[in-house]
Design an enzyme around this catalytic site. Structure first.
Site, PDB file in Angstrom:
ATOM      1  N   LEU A 110       0.725  -1.056   0.105  1.00 48.72           N
ATOM      2  CA  LEU A 110      -0.046   0.065  -0.028  1.00 48.72           C
ATOM      3  C   LEU A 110       0.912   1.300   0.006  1.00 48.72           C
ATOM      4  O   LEU A 110       1.547   1.446   0.884  1.00 48.72           O
ATOM      5  CB  LEU A 110      -1.014   0.082   1.169  1.00 48.72           C
ATOM      6  CG  LEU A 110      -1.692   1.134   1.320  1.00 48.72           C
ATOM      7  CD1 LEU A 110      -2.668   1.075   0.357  1.00 48.72           C
ATOM      8  CD2 LEU A 110      -2.535   1.324   2.870  1.00 48.72           C
ATOM      9  N   HIS A 153       6.071   3.046  11.537  1.00 51.57           N
ATOM     10  CA  HIS A 153       6.593   4.367  10.894  1.00 51.57           C
ATOM     11  C   HIS A 153       5.300   5.454  11.035  1.00 51.57           C
ATOM     12  O   HIS A 153       4.308   5.157  10.820  1.00 51.57           O
ATOM     13  CB  HIS A 153       6.623   4.112   9.604  1.00 51.57           C
ATOM     14  CG  HIS A 153       7.679   5.236   8.634  1.00 51.57           C
ATOM     15  ND1 HIS A 153       7.084   6.281   8.408  1.00 51.57           N
ATOM     16  CD2 HIS A 153       8.870   5.220   8.535  1.00 51.57           C
ATOM     17  CE1 HIS A 153       8.001   7.116   7.735  1.00 51.57           C
ATOM     18  NE2 HIS A 153       9.326   6.345   7.947  1.00 51.57           N
TER      19      HIS A 153
END
Length: 344
Positions: free
Chosen positions: A125, A229
Protein backbone atom coordinates in the site's frame (compact mmCIF):
# COMPACT_ATOMS: atom_id res chain seq x y z
CA UNK A 1 -12.23 11.07 -10.98
CA UNK A 2 -10.07 8.67 -8.98
CA UNK A 3 -10.54 5.02 -9.94
CA UNK A 4 -9.09 1.74 -8.67
CA UNK A 5 -8.28 -0.73 -11.46
CA UNK A 6 -6.12 -3.83 -12.02
CA UNK A 7 -2.46 -3.16 -12.83
CA UNK A 8 -1.35 -3.28 -16.48
CA UNK A 9 2.01 -3.90 -18.12
CA UNK A 10 2.18 -0.25 -19.19
CA UNK A 11 2.14 0.84 -15.51
CA UNK A 12 5.74 -0.22 -14.83
CA UNK A 13 7.26 3.26 -15.27
CA UNK A 14 4.60 4.78 -13.00
CA UNK A 15 5.31 2.13 -10.36
CA UNK A 16 9.02 2.91 -10.59
CA UNK A 17 8.20 6.56 -9.85
CA UNK A 18 6.11 5.52 -6.85
CA UNK A 19 8.87 3.21 -5.60
CA UNK A 20 11.36 6.09 -5.70
CA UNK A 21 9.18 8.01 -3.21
CA UNK A 22 8.75 5.35 -0.51
CA UNK A 23 11.89 6.22 1.45
CA UNK A 24 12.75 2.55 1.94
CA UNK A 25 11.15 -0.03 4.18
CA UNK A 26 8.35 -0.97 1.78
CA UNK A 27 9.84 -4.35 0.93
CA UNK A 28 7.28 -5.27 -1.72
CA UNK A 29 7.77 -2.07 -3.75
CA UNK A 30 11.50 -1.95 -4.58
CA UNK A 31 12.80 0.58 -7.10
CA UNK A 32 13.82 -2.25 -9.41
CA UNK A 33 12.20 -2.36 -12.85
CA UNK A 34 12.75 -6.08 -13.44
CA UNK A 35 11.17 -6.96 -10.10
CA UNK A 36 8.19 -4.65 -10.66
CA UNK A 37 7.67 -6.01 -14.18
CA UNK A 38 7.69 -9.55 -12.80
CA UNK A 39 5.18 -8.52 -10.12
CA UNK A 40 2.87 -7.08 -12.78
CA UNK A 41 3.22 -10.23 -14.87
CA UNK A 42 2.38 -12.40 -11.87
CA UNK A 43 -0.75 -10.33 -11.20
CA UNK A 44 -1.87 -10.64 -14.82
CA UNK A 45 -1.32 -14.41 -14.74
CA UNK A 46 -3.30 -14.58 -11.49
CA UNK A 47 -6.28 -12.91 -13.16
CA UNK A 48 -5.91 -15.26 -16.12
CA UNK A 49 -5.99 -18.30 -13.83
CA UNK A 50 -2.53 -19.51 -14.84
CA UNK A 51 -0.91 -19.79 -11.39
CA UNK A 52 -1.30 -22.13 -8.40
CA UNK A 53 -2.71 -20.58 -5.24
CA UNK A 54 0.75 -20.43 -3.68
CA UNK A 55 1.88 -17.92 -6.34
CA UNK A 56 -1.27 -15.86 -6.81
CA UNK A 57 -1.25 -12.14 -6.09
CA UNK A 58 -3.44 -9.24 -7.21
CA UNK A 59 -2.11 -5.72 -7.79
CA UNK A 60 -4.28 -2.61 -8.20
CA UNK A 61 -3.47 1.00 -8.99
CA UNK A 62 -5.24 4.27 -8.18
CA UNK A 63 -5.60 6.31 -11.37
CA UNK A 64 -6.87 9.78 -12.17
CA UNK A 65 -9.29 8.91 -14.98
CA UNK A 66 -8.96 12.37 -16.55
CA UNK A 67 -5.16 12.50 -16.83
CA UNK A 68 -4.17 8.83 -16.59
CA UNK A 69 -1.83 9.62 -13.69
CA UNK A 70 -1.13 6.64 -11.43
CA UNK A 71 -1.23 7.98 -7.87
CA UNK A 72 -0.99 4.83 -5.77
CA UNK A 73 -0.70 1.07 -5.54
CA UNK A 74 -2.18 -1.66 -3.36
CA UNK A 75 -2.08 -5.45 -3.52
CA UNK A 76 -3.33 -8.72 -2.08
CA UNK A 77 -1.34 -11.93 -1.76
CA UNK A 78 -3.74 -14.88 -1.89
CA UNK A 79 -1.84 -17.27 0.41
CA UNK A 80 1.52 -16.43 1.98
CA UNK A 81 4.24 -18.87 2.91
CA UNK A 82 3.24 -21.83 0.74
CA UNK A 83 6.37 -21.61 -1.43
CA UNK A 84 8.86 -19.66 0.69
CA UNK A 85 8.50 -19.61 4.49
CA UNK A 86 6.74 -16.50 5.79
CA UNK A 87 8.46 -15.36 8.97
CA UNK A 88 7.36 -13.24 11.91
CA UNK A 89 8.51 -12.90 15.45
CA UNK A 90 5.83 -13.69 18.00
CA UNK A 91 6.26 -11.50 21.06
CA UNK A 92 5.74 -13.85 23.99
CA UNK A 93 6.97 -14.48 27.51
CA UNK A 94 9.44 -16.83 29.15
CA UNK A 95 9.33 -17.19 32.92
CA UNK A 96 12.45 -17.84 35.01
CA UNK A 97 11.66 -18.52 38.64
CA UNK A 98 13.20 -19.99 41.79
CA UNK A 99 11.13 -20.46 44.95
CA UNK A 100 14.27 -21.17 46.92
CA UNK A 101 15.79 -17.80 45.98
CA UNK A 102 12.42 -16.03 45.87
CA UNK A 103 13.09 -14.91 42.29
CA UNK A 104 10.44 -14.62 39.59
CA UNK A 105 11.15 -13.01 36.24
CA UNK A 106 8.69 -12.92 33.32
CA UNK A 107 10.81 -11.89 30.34
CA UNK A 108 9.43 -10.57 27.03
CA UNK A 109 10.81 -12.86 24.34
CA UNK A 110 10.81 -13.06 20.54
CA UNK A 111 9.97 -16.45 19.01
CA UNK A 112 10.52 -17.11 15.31
CA UNK A 113 7.13 -18.00 13.82
CA UNK A 114 5.46 -19.28 10.66
CA UNK A 115 2.00 -19.07 12.23
CA UNK A 116 0.44 -17.03 9.41
CA UNK A 117 1.28 -19.55 6.70
CA UNK A 118 -1.60 -19.78 4.22
CA UNK A 119 -3.21 -16.48 5.24
CA UNK A 120 -4.20 -13.89 2.64
CA UNK A 121 -2.15 -10.71 2.95
CA UNK A 122 -2.87 -7.05 2.32
CA UNK A 123 0.37 -5.53 1.08
CA UNK A 124 2.17 -2.93 -1.04
CA UNK A 125 0.00 0.00 0.00
CA UNK A 126 1.56 3.27 -1.11
CA UNK A 127 -0.03 6.57 -2.08
CA UNK A 128 2.00 9.32 -3.74
CA UNK A 129 2.43 12.10 -1.13
CA UNK A 130 1.05 14.62 -3.64
CA UNK A 131 -2.25 12.73 -3.71
CA UNK A 132 -2.81 12.28 0.02
CA UNK A 133 -6.09 14.16 0.07
CA UNK A 134 -9.84 13.87 -0.58
CA UNK A 135 -10.20 10.33 0.70
CA UNK A 136 -7.69 8.82 -1.73
CA UNK A 137 -5.90 6.88 1.01
CA UNK A 138 -9.16 5.33 2.22
CA UNK A 139 -10.17 4.44 -1.34
CA UNK A 140 -6.80 2.86 -2.06
CA UNK A 141 -6.69 0.77 1.11
CA UNK A 142 -10.32 -0.32 1.35
CA UNK A 143 -10.89 -1.05 -2.34
CA UNK A 144 -9.24 -4.41 -1.69
CA UNK A 145 -12.06 -5.37 0.65
CA UNK A 146 -14.57 -4.81 -2.15
CA UNK A 147 -12.62 -7.21 -4.35
CA UNK A 148 -12.38 -9.77 -1.56
CA UNK A 149 -16.11 -9.48 -0.85
CA UNK A 150 -16.99 -9.96 -4.52
CA UNK A 151 -14.65 -12.91 -5.01
CA UNK A 152 -14.63 -14.39 -1.51
CA UNK A 153 -13.80 -17.92 -2.69
CA UNK A 154 -10.41 -16.73 -3.98
CA UNK A 155 -9.15 -15.92 -0.47
CA UNK A 156 -8.48 -17.63 2.83
CA UNK A 157 -10.28 -17.19 6.14
CA UNK A 158 -7.61 -15.04 7.79
CA UNK A 159 -6.21 -11.78 6.42
CA UNK A 160 -2.97 -10.25 7.67
CA UNK A 161 -1.20 -6.97 7.01
CA UNK A 162 2.42 -6.19 7.88
CA UNK A 163 2.76 -2.58 8.93
CA UNK A 164 5.94 -0.68 8.15
CA UNK A 165 8.08 -0.31 11.26
CA UNK A 166 10.14 2.61 12.54
CA UNK A 167 12.86 3.66 10.08
CA UNK A 168 14.31 7.15 9.76
CA UNK A 169 14.85 9.15 6.58
CA UNK A 170 18.37 7.73 6.24
CA UNK A 171 17.15 4.11 6.29
CA UNK A 172 18.21 3.53 9.91
CA UNK A 173 16.10 0.94 11.74
CA UNK A 174 16.70 0.66 15.52
CA UNK A 175 15.28 -2.86 15.59
CA UNK A 176 17.44 -4.05 12.71
CA UNK A 177 20.53 -2.36 14.11
CA UNK A 178 20.15 -4.10 17.45
CA UNK A 179 19.05 -7.53 16.23
CA UNK A 180 19.00 -8.32 12.51
CA UNK A 181 22.34 -6.79 11.65
CA UNK A 182 24.10 -9.05 14.16
CA UNK A 183 22.96 -12.16 12.28
CA UNK A 184 22.79 -10.90 8.68
CA UNK A 185 25.91 -8.69 8.68
CA UNK A 186 24.40 -6.16 6.28
CA UNK A 187 22.60 -2.83 6.45
CA UNK A 188 18.82 -2.72 6.67
CA UNK A 189 18.50 -1.24 3.18
CA UNK A 190 20.47 -4.14 1.69
CA UNK A 191 18.40 -6.81 3.44
CA UNK A 192 15.22 -4.94 2.51
CA UNK A 193 16.27 -4.81 -1.16
CA UNK A 194 17.19 -8.51 -1.28
CA UNK A 195 13.87 -9.48 0.23
CA UNK A 196 11.94 -7.15 -2.09
CA UNK A 197 13.61 -8.57 -5.18
CA UNK A 198 12.72 -12.14 -4.24
CA UNK A 199 16.13 -13.23 -2.92
CA UNK A 200 14.78 -14.59 0.36
CA UNK A 201 16.87 -17.73 0.85
CA UNK A 202 19.26 -15.80 3.11
CA UNK A 203 16.49 -15.31 5.68
CA UNK A 204 16.09 -19.02 6.37
CA UNK A 205 19.85 -19.52 6.28
CA UNK A 206 20.81 -16.73 8.67
CA UNK A 207 17.81 -16.19 10.96
CA UNK A 208 18.37 -16.87 14.67
CA UNK A 209 16.43 -20.05 15.44
CA UNK A 210 16.31 -19.69 19.22
CA UNK A 211 14.12 -17.39 21.35
CA UNK A 212 15.55 -13.90 21.89
CA UNK A 213 15.08 -11.97 25.13
CA UNK A 214 14.09 -8.42 24.23
CA UNK A 215 16.06 -7.15 27.26
CA UNK A 216 19.21 -8.01 25.29
CA UNK A 217 18.24 -5.46 22.63
CA UNK A 218 19.00 -1.75 22.92
CA UNK A 219 16.34 0.33 24.65
CA UNK A 220 15.76 2.12 21.35
CA UNK A 221 15.03 -1.23 19.66
CA UNK A 222 12.74 -2.38 22.48
CA UNK A 223 10.77 0.85 22.21
CA UNK A 224 9.89 0.32 18.52
CA UNK A 225 8.66 -3.29 18.82
CA UNK A 226 5.12 -3.32 17.43
CA UNK A 227 5.30 0.39 16.52
CA UNK A 228 4.66 1.82 13.04
CA UNK A 229 6.48 4.37 10.90
CA UNK A 230 4.85 7.80 11.43
CA UNK A 231 3.66 7.82 7.80
CA UNK A 232 2.06 4.40 8.36
CA UNK A 233 0.06 5.39 11.44
CA UNK A 234 -3.00 6.47 9.37
CA UNK A 235 -2.97 3.15 7.47
CA UNK A 236 -2.88 1.26 10.78
CA UNK A 237 -5.82 3.28 12.10
CA UNK A 238 -7.80 2.56 8.92
CA UNK A 239 -7.33 -1.20 9.31
CA UNK A 240 -8.07 -1.18 13.03
CA UNK A 241 -11.39 0.56 12.39
CA UNK A 242 -12.18 -2.23 9.93
CA UNK A 243 -11.65 -4.84 12.64
CA UNK A 244 -7.93 -5.67 12.37
CA UNK A 245 -5.95 -6.19 15.56
CA UNK A 246 -2.32 -6.52 16.65
CA UNK A 247 -1.86 -10.00 18.12
CA UNK A 248 1.80 -9.74 19.14
CA UNK A 249 3.38 -10.65 15.81
CA UNK A 250 6.05 -8.35 14.38
CA UNK A 251 8.19 -8.04 11.27
CA UNK A 252 11.59 -9.74 11.49
CA UNK A 253 13.37 -6.80 9.87
CA UNK A 254 11.99 -3.56 11.35
CA UNK A 255 9.82 -4.78 14.26
CA UNK A 256 6.64 -3.30 12.79
CA UNK A 257 3.32 -4.87 13.85
CA UNK A 258 1.40 -7.49 11.89
CA UNK A 259 -2.35 -6.87 12.06
CA UNK A 260 -4.86 -9.64 11.44
CA UNK A 261 -8.59 -10.28 11.12
CA UNK A 262 -10.94 -13.07 10.08
CA UNK A 263 -11.96 -12.13 6.54
CA UNK A 264 -15.69 -12.36 7.23
CA UNK A 265 -15.36 -10.01 10.21
CA UNK A 266 -13.83 -7.16 8.20
CA UNK A 267 -16.43 -4.37 8.37
CA UNK A 268 -16.33 -3.36 4.70
CA UNK A 269 -16.63 -6.99 3.59
CA UNK A 270 -19.32 -7.89 6.11
CA UNK A 271 -21.49 -4.82 5.47
CA UNK A 272 -21.09 -4.48 1.70
CA UNK A 273 -24.11 -5.44 -0.40
CA UNK A 274 -25.28 -5.51 -4.00
CA UNK A 275 -27.64 -2.84 -5.32
CA UNK A 276 -29.00 -1.99 -8.74
CA UNK A 277 -27.48 1.02 -10.45
CA UNK A 278 -29.26 3.61 -12.60
CA UNK A 279 -28.08 6.61 -14.58
CA UNK A 280 -29.18 10.06 -13.53
CA UNK A 281 -28.38 13.00 -11.33
CA UNK A 282 -27.61 11.83 -7.78
CA UNK A 283 -29.81 13.37 -5.10
CA UNK A 284 -28.33 16.30 -3.24
CA UNK A 285 -27.88 15.97 0.48
CA UNK A 286 -25.44 15.44 3.31
CA UNK A 287 -24.60 11.87 2.35
CA UNK A 288 -21.48 9.99 3.49
CA UNK A 289 -18.75 8.88 1.10
CA UNK A 290 -19.26 5.29 -0.04
CA UNK A 291 -17.20 2.72 -1.90
CA UNK A 292 -18.86 1.58 -5.12
CA UNK A 293 -17.42 -1.37 -7.05
CA UNK A 294 -18.43 -3.41 -10.04
CA UNK A 295 -18.55 -7.22 -9.95
CA UNK A 296 -16.34 -7.71 -13.00
CA UNK A 297 -13.40 -9.95 -12.08
CA UNK A 298 -11.17 -9.07 -15.04
CA UNK A 299 -12.15 -5.39 -15.28
CA UNK A 300 -12.65 -4.60 -11.61
CA UNK A 301 -13.22 -0.94 -10.72
CA UNK A 302 -13.89 1.01 -7.52
CA UNK A 303 -14.81 4.69 -7.09
CA UNK A 304 -16.03 6.91 -4.28
CA UNK A 305 -19.54 8.36 -4.38
CA UNK A 306 -21.56 10.36 -1.88
CA UNK A 307 -24.84 8.55 -1.44
CA UNK A 308 -27.21 6.93 1.03
CA UNK A 309 -25.45 3.66 1.98
CA UNK A 310 -28.86 2.06 2.67
CA UNK A 311 -30.28 2.76 -0.78
CA UNK A 312 -31.67 -0.11 -2.86
CA UNK A 313 -31.22 1.74 -6.15
CA UNK A 314 -28.03 3.71 -6.64
CA UNK A 315 -28.16 6.71 -8.96
CA UNK A 316 -24.82 7.50 -10.63
CA UNK A 317 -23.80 9.98 -13.30
CA UNK A 318 -22.80 8.85 -16.77
CA UNK A 319 -19.17 9.63 -15.89
CA UNK A 320 -19.32 7.46 -12.77
CA UNK A 321 -20.90 4.59 -14.68
CA UNK A 322 -18.22 4.88 -17.35
CA UNK A 323 -15.46 4.85 -14.72
CA UNK A 324 -17.01 1.70 -13.22
CA UNK A 325 -17.43 0.03 -16.63
CA UNK A 326 -21.11 -0.38 -15.74
CA UNK A 327 -24.48 0.19 -17.38
CA UNK A 328 -27.88 1.07 -15.97
CA UNK A 329 -29.49 -2.06 -14.55
CA UNK A 330 -26.19 -3.65 -13.49
CA UNK A 331 -25.62 -4.59 -9.88
CA UNK A 332 -22.76 -2.93 -8.00
CA UNK A 333 -21.30 -3.46 -4.54
CA UNK A 334 -21.88 -0.63 -2.07
CA UNK A 335 -20.63 0.09 1.43
CA UNK A 336 -20.05 3.15 3.55
CA UNK A 337 -16.38 4.25 3.28
CA UNK A 338 -15.92 4.67 7.02
CA UNK A 339 -17.71 3.03 9.92
CA UNK A 340 -20.43 5.12 11.51
CA UNK A 341 -19.22 6.85 14.65
CA UNK A 342 -21.10 5.56 17.67
CA UNK A 343 -22.93 8.27 19.56
CA UNK A 344 -23.56 8.15 23.27
Amino acid sequence: MMVIRPVERSDVSALMQLASKTGGGLTSLPANEATLSARIERAIKTWQGELPKSEQGYVFVLEDSETGTVAGICAIEVAVGLNDPWYNYRVGTLVHASKELNVYNALPTLFLSNDHTGSSELCTLFLDPDWRKEGNGYLLSKSRFMFMAAFRDKFNDKVVAEMRGVIDEHGYSPFWQSLGKRFFSMDFSRADFLCGTGQKAFIAELMPKHPIYTHFLSQEAQDVIGQVHPQTAPARAVLEKEGFRYRNYIDIFDGGPTLECDIDRVRAIRKSRLVEVAEGQPAQGDFPACLVANENYHHFRVVLARTDPATERLILTAAQLDALKCHAGDRVRLVRLCAEEKTA
